[in-house]
Design a protein around this motif. Structure first.
Motif, short mmCIF file in Angstrom:
data_model
loop_
_atom_site.label_atom_id
_atom_site.label_comp_id
_atom_site.label_asym_id
_atom_site.label_seq_id
_atom_site.Cartn_x
_atom_site.Cartn_y
_atom_site.Cartn_z
N GLN A 27 3.46 -3.75 6.69
CA GLN A 27 4.62 -2.74 6.44
C GLN A 27 5.02 -2.29 7.59
OE1 GLN A 27 5.83 -2.48 3.33
NE2 GLN A 27 4.47 -3.76 2.51
N SER A 28 4.56 -2.29 8.66
CA SER A 28 4.71 -1.55 10.06
C SER A 28 5.07 -0.10 9.97
CB SER A 28 6.17 -2.06 10.60
OG SER A 28 5.97 -3.74 10.88
N ALA A 29 4.16 0.46 9.06
CA ALA A 29 4.38 1.90 8.66
C ALA A 29 3.05 2.44 8.13
CB ALA A 29 5.22 1.95 7.51
N TRP A 30 2.81 3.89 8.23
CA TRP A 30 1.71 4.45 7.64
C TRP A 30 2.02 4.60 6.14
CZ3 TRP A 30 -2.70 6.56 9.98
CH2 TRP A 30 -2.50 6.55 11.56
N VAL A 31 1.08 4.19 5.51
CA VAL A 31 1.15 4.23 4.02
C VAL A 31 0.08 5.44 3.15
CG1 VAL A 31 1.98 1.76 3.55
CG2 VAL A 31 -0.36 2.53 3.57
N LEU A 32 0.40 5.82 2.19
CA LEU A 32 -0.46 6.69 1.53
C LEU A 32 -0.88 6.14 0.20
CD1 LEU A 32 -1.55 9.63 2.01
CD2 LEU A 32 0.44 10.36 0.63
N GLY A 37 -0.79 4.16 -7.15
CA GLY A 37 0.42 3.67 -6.56
C GLY A 37 0.26 3.73 -5.04
N ILE A 38 1.33 3.33 -4.13
CA ILE A 38 1.40 3.12 -2.74
C ILE A 38 2.79 3.80 -2.35
CG2 ILE A 38 1.50 1.76 -0.89
CD1 ILE A 38 0.44 -0.37 -2.75
N ILE A 39 2.63 4.61 -1.29
CA ILE A 39 3.75 5.31 -0.65
C ILE A 39 3.88 4.81 0.75
CG2 ILE A 39 4.90 7.62 0.03
CD1 ILE A 39 3.29 8.72 -2.38
N LYS A 40 5.22 4.48 1.12
CA LYS A 40 5.27 4.34 2.60
C LYS A 40 6.01 5.47 3.19
CE LYS A 40 7.94 0.62 5.16
NZ LYS A 40 8.66 -0.36 4.69
N LEU A 41 5.37 5.97 4.21
CA LEU A 41 5.72 7.11 4.78
C LEU A 41 6.62 6.82 5.82
CD1 LEU A 41 2.03 8.55 4.95
CD2 LEU A 41 3.77 9.42 3.27
N GLY B 13 7.30 -4.50 -2.59
CA GLY B 13 6.44 -5.59 -1.98
C GLY B 13 6.76 -5.88 -0.90
N GLY B 14 8.10 -6.17 -0.60
CA GLY B 14 8.82 -6.97 0.67
C GLY B 14 8.15 -8.41 0.53
N GLY B 15 7.76 -9.07 -0.68
CA GLY B 15 7.35 -10.24 -1.07
C GLY B 15 5.75 -10.31 -0.73
N ASN B 16 5.07 -9.21 -0.38
CA ASN B 16 3.69 -9.10 -0.45
C ASN B 16 3.09 -8.83 -1.80
OD1 ASN B 16 3.83 -9.45 2.41
ND2 ASN B 16 3.80 -7.32 2.56
N PRO B 17 1.92 -9.57 -1.91
CA PRO B 17 0.97 -9.22 -3.19
C PRO B 17 0.07 -7.94 -3.05
CG PRO B 17 0.05 -10.83 -2.01
CD PRO B 17 1.05 -10.59 -1.23
N LEU B 18 0.96 -6.80 -3.08
CA LEU B 18 0.60 -5.52 -3.12
C LEU B 18 -0.81 -5.04 -3.88
CD1 LEU B 18 3.60 -3.05 -2.60
CD2 LEU B 18 1.94 -4.14 -0.92
N TRP B 19 -0.48 -5.49 -5.15
CA TRP B 19 -1.67 -5.31 -6.14
C TRP B 19 -2.46 -6.46 -6.48
CZ3 TRP B 19 -2.15 -0.35 -8.62
CH2 TRP B 19 -1.14 0.53 -8.24
N LEU B 20 -3.81 -6.47 -6.24
CA LEU B 20 -4.66 -7.38 -6.37
C LEU B 20 -5.75 -7.10 -7.27
CD1 LEU B 20 -5.96 -10.23 -5.32
CD2 LEU B 20 -7.46 -8.85 -3.58
N VAL B 21 -6.09 -8.04 -8.43
CA VAL B 21 -6.96 -7.73 -9.18
C VAL B 21 -8.18 -8.82 -9.17
CG1 VAL B 21 -7.62 -7.73 -11.84
CG2 VAL B 21 -5.65 -6.32 -10.91
N LEU B 22 -9.22 -8.60 -9.18
CA LEU B 22 -10.40 -9.67 -9.26
C LEU B 22 -11.06 -9.31 -10.68
CD1 LEU B 22 -12.00 -9.07 -5.72
CD2 LEU B 22 -9.80 -10.55 -6.37
N GLU B 23 -11.08 -10.41 -11.47
CA GLU B 23 -11.69 -10.72 -12.50
C GLU B 23 -12.87 -11.28 -12.32
OE1 GLU B 23 -8.15 -10.86 -15.96
OE2 GLU B 23 -9.01 -12.63 -15.09
N GLY B 64 -1.23 -8.73 2.61
CA GLY B 64 -0.65 -7.43 2.58
C GLY B 64 -1.09 -6.53 1.36
N SER B 65 -2.25 -7.36 0.74
CA SER B 65 -2.71 -6.48 -0.52
C SER B 65 -3.34 -5.17 -0.07
CB SER B 65 -3.62 -7.26 -1.14
OG SER B 65 -3.23 -8.45 -1.78
N LEU B 66 -3.03 -4.11 -0.79
CA LEU B 66 -3.49 -2.90 -0.48
C LEU B 66 -4.21 -2.18 -1.71
CD1 LEU B 66 -0.39 -1.19 1.11
CD2 LEU B 66 -2.73 -1.43 2.08
N GLN B 67 -3.66 -2.32 -2.95
CA GLN B 67 -4.33 -1.79 -4.18
C GLN B 67 -5.19 -2.87 -4.67
OE1 GLN B 67 -4.64 1.03 -5.67
NE2 GLN B 67 -2.99 2.26 -5.10
#
Ligand code: SAM
Ligand code: SF4
Ligand code: SF4
Lengths: 96, 383
Positions: A27-32, A37-41, B13-23, B64-67
């Motif tokens: 994201q080229s950014a800090w995130v929380l 959820g997710i917040i882009k700072l 998302g900007g096209g990324n799979p931000l949310w990933l679930v592993l079953e 780019g997955s985060l959650q």
């Protein structure tokens, strides 16, 4: 000094332990990150939150930010951000 | 420095799979007759190995997955859960555990905490022991409550997940009190989504409009009373709303699920759509699967849409609803979700609501998943 602020200059803020702040390459950014959820700072928010380490009070944080930004007049902005962050539970504070 | 008070933006998302679930597994000690897992699930073996899951984690992080949610079936049945949590945490995921609480012992909780687990979502079905146990087809209430205490003792934030049906909708107030008593921060009253077991039992499960409105009033009053102490999620389900849910925020937009055998799914239910081939992480790179596989492209964006969605000014809001529901109820996943009042198939949903109100139709009485399940006493539970 701002009146009616929910905390004062001696309070020590820290990021809520259920939140996680990190630099995110994709994201080229800090995130929380937090439970739901997710917040882009933006840079300003990230700069402040990076200093909320739980070991310095708001007075010190403001002084450090001023130094970073050549003495800019940023008290009010920092206060209103902190108020919002506290309201959203991104941070918590304790008196020093 | 830009103005500090300016609102940080919510991430799209900007096209990324931000949310990933592993079953991690489809195995489960409970037998919920609304479970959205596949109907033939005890037959599915072939679970990914620890190393295969780790590769999925690495590859998803690169995308780019985060959650991250560890779910199932019951993820506690995987003895490598702690190892996977630790690995994921090290990669920078926000790690959530989605569990029934069965097998969540103090010892494992301590290890999970050390491994860096951030949050636990615990499903509880009723505030009354006997009703809870009958609903899930096994004695489990005491284990769930013990797990709950221990989770709080270890300092995890908790989401209490309560899948709402006719059998527990009257317990909404009591569930909130349970959350308050145990220090739970979030409570999610999950509308049962009618796929797989839940669809089979829809007539028996679906609450009435009046019950939903009553429950909503209780939730609103409790929100007033408790303020920030307990955050409550409650929405009137799509069947009663005239509009579909913004399912998954759109197909292949921000959500990626990996099934126990490595099949990559745009949502947990996607396997109900016949004729789609789900790419498997054992055969294909995850990057290709997400960005290029025909299945993930199929309903991405809006170019696949038919009327009325394609001409509708709400399509950015709900993405035409749920593909799985469109398929199951109209036979074609490209159709408008029939939960929408603009759908030519809206009557299918209206008649399901009616059938549930009168409790006449397939799935009444309840089809249990196991002849020996406690829930064969369901008739006695019926309000
Ligand atoms: C399938 S379960 C898997 C994890 C674990 N066994 C549990 O029960 O939490 C994941 C979540 O989905 C919820 N759930 C199950 N069936 C559902 C359905 N048909 N509609 C909505 N939520 C459902 C459960 O309550 C649980 O919170
Ligand atoms: S919803 Fe019930 S049956 Fe389904 S996986 Fe969770 S505990 Fe098991
Ligand atoms: S017609 Fe399609 S896009 Fe419009 S509201 Fe209904 S489901 Fe949504």
């Amino acid at each position: 000094m701002v009146q009616n602020a929910p905390f004062n200059l001696q309070d020590i803020p820290e990021i809520n332990p259920v939140y996680m702040m990190q630099y995110e390459e994709s994201q080229s950014a800090w995130v929380l990150l937090y439970p739901e959820g997710i917040i882009k700072l933006n840079d300003a928010a990230a700069n402040i939150l990076k200093l909320c380490t739980g070991d310095k009070n708001l007075e010190v944080i403001i002084a450090e930010l001023k130094e970073m930004f050549n003495g800019a007049d940023l008290e009010d902005d920092v206060y209103s951000f902190m108020e919002m962050a506290l309201d959203k539970s991104w941070i918590r504070t304790r008196p020093s | 420095m830009t103005k500090a008070g300016s609102e940080p933006v919510l991430l799209d998302g900007g096209g990324n799979p931000l949310w990933l679930v592993l079953e991690l597994t489809y195995r489960c000690p409970l037998q919920c007759p609304w479970c959205n897992n596949p109907l033939n699930f005890s037959e599915i073996e072939q679970e990914l190995s620890t190393e295969e899951w780790k590769k999925v984690l690495r590859d998803a992080r690169k995308l780019g997955s985060l959650q991250l949610g560890f779910s199932g079936g019951e993820p506690m049945l995987r003895q490598d859960l702690e190892e996977l949590v630790e690995y994921a945490n090290g990669l920078g995921f926000y790690t959530n555990l989605i569990t029934s609480g069965m097998g969540l012992t103090k010892k494992r909780l301590i290890k999970l905490k050390e491994a860096g687990l951030k949050q636990i979502q615990l499903s509880v079905q009723h505030s009354d022991r006997a009703k809870n146990d009958a609903m899930v087809g096994a004695e489990s209430f005491d284990q769930k409550m013990a797990a709950c205490e221990e989770i709080k003792a270890q300092g995890f934030p908790v989401v209490l997940n309560v899948p709402i049906s006719r059998y527990n909708i009257d317990a909404v107030g009591d569930m909130i009190k349970l959350a308050e008593r145990t220090g739970i921060e979030f409570i999610e009253f999950a509308n049962i989504q009618y796929y797989n077991w839940a669809l089979l039992n829809r007539t028996e499960l679906m609450p009435t409009k009046e019950q939903l409105e009553e429950a909503e009033a209780v939730v609103n009053a409790e929100r007033e009373r408790l303020g920030k102490a307990v955050t409550m999620y409650f929405v009137i389900p799509d069947y009663f709303d005239g509009r579909p849910k913004a399912c998954m925020n759109g197909w292949g937009a921000i959500h990626l699920t990996i099934a126990p055998d490595g099949s990559a799914l745009p949502c947990q239910e996607a396997q109900v759509i016949e004729g789609l081939e789900f790419p498997n992480v054992r055969d294909k790179p995850l990057d290709w699967i997400w960005h290029e596989s025909p299945t993930f492209q199929k309903y991405r964006g809006d170019s696949w849409m038919k009327k009325p969605c394609i001409d509708c000014d709400e399509k950015e809001k709900d993405f035409g609803g749920c593909r799985c529901q469109a398929f199951l109820l109209t036979g074609d996943a490209e159709n408008t979700d029939p939960a929408c009042s603009k759908s030519p198939h809206f009557d299918v949903v209206l008649s399901a609501v009616e059938a549930a109100r009168d409790r006449k139709g397939p799935g009444s009485p309840m089809v249990m998943r196991n002849r020996h399940a406690l829930g064969n006493g369901y008739r006695n539970l019926a309000p």
